[in-house]
Design an enzyme around this catalytic site. Structure first.
Site, PDB file in Angstrom:
ATOM      1  N   ASN A   1     -10.209   0.581  -0.293  1.00 31.23           N
ATOM      2  CA  ASN A   1      -9.231   0.480   0.801  1.00 31.23           C
ATOM      3  C   ASN A   1      -9.840   0.874   2.140  1.00 31.23           C
ATOM      4  O   ASN A   1     -10.394   1.970   2.281  1.00 31.23           O
ATOM      5  CB  ASN A   1      -8.056   1.424   0.539  1.00 31.23           C
ATOM      6  CG  ASN A   1      -7.141   0.940  -0.561  1.00 31.23           C
ATOM      7  OD1 ASN A   1      -7.454  -0.022  -1.256  1.00 31.23           O
ATOM      8  ND2 ASN A   1      -6.018   1.606  -0.714  1.00 31.23           N
TER       9      ASN A   1
ATOM     10  N   ASP B   1       0.854  -1.192   0.000  1.00 31.73           N
ATOM     11  CA  ASP B   1       0.000   0.000   0.000  1.00 31.73           C
ATOM     12  C   ASP B   1       0.892   1.247   0.000  1.00 31.73           C
ATOM     13  O   ASP B   1       1.822   1.348   0.807  1.00 31.73           O
ATOM     14  CB  ASP B   1      -0.868  -0.047   1.268  1.00 31.73           C
ATOM     15  CG  ASP B   1      -1.933   1.025   1.305  1.00 31.73           C
ATOM     16  OD1 ASP B   1      -2.393   1.445   0.235  1.00 31.73           O
ATOM     17  OD2 ASP B   1      -2.323   1.417   2.429  1.00 31.73           O
TER      18      ASP B   1
ATOM     19  N   SER C   1     -12.739   4.426   4.540  1.00 30.19           N
ATOM     20  CA  SER C   1     -13.380   4.033   5.803  1.00 30.19           C
ATOM     21  C   SER C   1     -14.622   4.887   6.020  1.00 30.19           C
ATOM     22  O   SER C   1     -14.658   6.057   5.626  1.00 30.19           O
ATOM     23  CB  SER C   1     -12.405   4.221   6.969  1.00 30.19           C
ATOM     24  OG  SER C   1     -11.554   3.091   7.063  1.00 30.19           O
TER      25      SER C   1
ATOM     26  N   SER D   1      -8.704   2.622   8.584  1.00 26.30           N
ATOM     27  CA  SER D   1      -9.086   3.332   9.814  1.00 26.30           C
ATOM     28  C   SER D   1     -10.240   2.645  10.556  1.00 26.30           C
ATOM     29  O   SER D   1     -10.249   2.608  11.792  1.00 26.30           O
ATOM     30  CB  SER D   1      -9.471   4.773   9.494  1.00 26.30           C
ATOM     31  OG  SER D   1      -8.373   5.458   8.948  1.00 26.30           O
TER      32      SER D   1
HETATM   33  P1  13P Z   1      -8.887   4.880   5.473  1.00 26.02           P
HETATM   34  O1  13P Z   1      -8.004   5.747   6.313  1.00 26.02           O
HETATM   35  O2  13P Z   1     -10.123   5.593   5.066  1.00 26.02           O
HETATM   36  O3  13P Z   1      -9.168   3.572   6.113  1.00 26.02           O
HETATM   37  O4  13P Z   1      -8.087   4.586   4.101  1.00 26.02           O
HETATM   38  C1  13P Z   1      -7.157   3.537   4.033  1.00 26.02           C
HETATM   39  C2  13P Z   1      -6.345   3.579   2.788  1.00 26.02           C
HETATM   40  O5  13P Z   1      -6.634   4.242   1.816  1.00 26.02           O
HETATM   41  C3  13P Z   1      -5.138   2.741   2.772  1.00 26.02           C
HETATM   42  O6  13P Z   1      -4.390   2.956   1.617  1.00 26.02           O
HETATM   43  O1  G3H Z   2      -3.275   5.069   3.651  1.00 22.45           O
HETATM   44  C1  G3H Z   2      -2.621   4.675   4.597  1.00 22.45           C
HETATM   45  C2  G3H Z   2      -3.011   3.480   5.357  1.00 22.45           C
HETATM   46  O2  G3H Z   2      -4.104   3.744   6.192  1.00 22.45           O
HETATM   47  C3  G3H Z   2      -1.835   2.957   6.095  1.00 22.45           C
HETATM   48  O3  G3H Z   2      -1.591   3.675   7.244  1.00 22.45           O
HETATM   49  O4  G3H Z   2       0.783   4.304   6.965  1.00 22.45           O
HETATM   50  O5  G3H Z   2      -0.307   4.343   9.220  1.00 22.45           O
HETATM   51  O6  G3H Z   2       0.214   2.176   8.071  1.00 22.45           O
HETATM   52  P1  G3H Z   2      -0.133   3.631   7.918  1.00 22.45           P
HETATM   53 ZN    ZN Z   3      -4.493   4.944   0.839  1.00 26.72          ZN
END
Ligand code: 13P
Ligand code: G3H
Ligand code: ZN
Length: 322
Positions: free
Chosen positions: A267, A83, A227, A270
């Site tokens: 995705n 990611d 989310s 959160s």
């Molecule tokens: P959220 O913060 O809305 O869960 O998005 C997660 C995300 O895009 C991870 O790449």
């Molecule tokens: O978009 C980001 C994801 O929610 C991952 O979060 O970088 O804190 O692991 P993180």
């Molecule tokens: Zn993201």
């Protein structure tokens, strides 16, 4: 079955009018909660790992946890995805280290530079049987150490997507249509309030999504920052010592609509964090004498499983599609 790429998954999702959930994993309980829900519902699944997750849990631990899930869930296809890959080196390390899909996120760079970096990752990835997600447009919110203020975010420009996809050869494209990372997706000023006083965020830009889809027929689109920030969990956190005022997310019916269109990957991170944190806070509040991690991680894992099951059935529509 072994780990798969998202190629076939996205083809079926596009044609079937549903999306695959891409859930972020950081530890064993999160991997278990997500995969148990997908297994019980016979749903295809993307498990994704951020740079921050690799720094926290270590690449090898995360890969081995996902491999364990693959053994425990032999009947569902699972993708292991990077990611927000920040550069070629991180993508290469994941491609060499067992991932079946990577994201190169050069969306903060100028258009030509984004193309150049993405193309380099695509060439290496495709040589190794790995697929690539790229991004055009900038989401607001926080991802890894990068914080993008709402005013600096920009919607994807549909007139750029054909050139970007044809020049880079990427396999899917993340676009910005008003979603945002984190639990505070919109300020109170950006929202209206409904009759119960609950914040209602501005609607997603479905016109941008439609225009992108028209220009890229059959091509899988990805939504980050998706989310919905369940208010039950925000309440649970706030009632048990937390302080998360005005946390607000994307309404689930809008995500369901996107899933029925060209959006094939949604995705979610959160929401899992809120479920885990709320459950653990409540547990400690109710049981101040307890100190066995298994006792508070068990209900947290169960609530992650229930939340993912709800997303699969009511938001993504991918139950029974494995
Ligand atoms: P959220 O913060 O809305 O869960 O998005 C997660 C995300 O895009 C991870 O790449
Ligand atoms: O978009 C980001 C994801 O929610 C991952 O979060 O970088 O804190 O692991 P993180
Ligand atoms: Zn993201």
């Amino acid at each position: 079955m072994p780990l798969v790429t998202s190629k076939e998954m996205f083809e079926k999702a596009y044609n079937g009018g549903y999306a695959i959930g891409a859930f972020n994993v950081n530890n064993m309980e999160i991997v278990q909660g997500i995969t148990e829900a997908a297994r019980d519902l016979n749903a295809p699944l993307i498990l994704q790992v951020s740079k921050g997750a690799r720094a926290y849990a270590n690449h090898t631990y995360l890969v081995k946890l996902v491999e364990a899930a693959v053994i425990e869930c032999p009947n569902i296809p699972i993708v292991l995805h990077l990611d927000h890959g920040p550069d070629f080196e991180t993508c290469k390390s994941c491609i060499d280290g067992g991932f079946t899909s990577v994201m190169i996120d050069a969306s903060s760079k100028p258009f030509e530079e984004n193309i150049e970096i993405t193309k380099k990752v695509v060439e290496y990835a495709h040589d190794h049987g790995v697929v690539v997600e790229a991004e055009l447009g900038t989401l607001a919110g926080i991802e890894d150490e990068v914080k993008v203020a709402a005013h600096a975010a920009s919607y994807t420009r549909p007139e750029e997507v054909e050139e970007f996809v044809s020049k880079t050869g990427c396999d899917s494209l993340a676009i910005a249509i008003g979603t945002s990372h984190g639990a505070y997706k919109f300020t109170a000023d950006q929202c209206t309030r409904n009759e119960k006083g609950v914040l209602v965020p501005p609607p997603l830009r479905f016109d941008v999504l439609e225009e992108v889809s028209k220009r890229l027929p059959g091509f899988p689109i990805v939504l980050h920052g998706s989310s919905s920030v369940p208010q039950d969990y925000v309440k649970m956190i706030n009632e048990n010592g937390g302080k998360m005022p005005d946390a607000v997310g994307i309404p689930e019916e809008q995500l369901r609509k996107a899933a029925s269109m060209s959006v094939c990957k949604i995705n979610i991170d959160s929401d899992l964090r809120l479920a885990m944190t709320g459950t653990i806070r409540q547990f400690f509040n109710e049981h101040p004498d307890k100190f066995d991690p298994r006792e508070y991680l068990k209900p947290a894992r169960a609530n992650i499983k229930a939340l993912v099951a709800h997303k699969i059935v009511d938001v993504l529509g991918c139950d029974g599609k494995a």
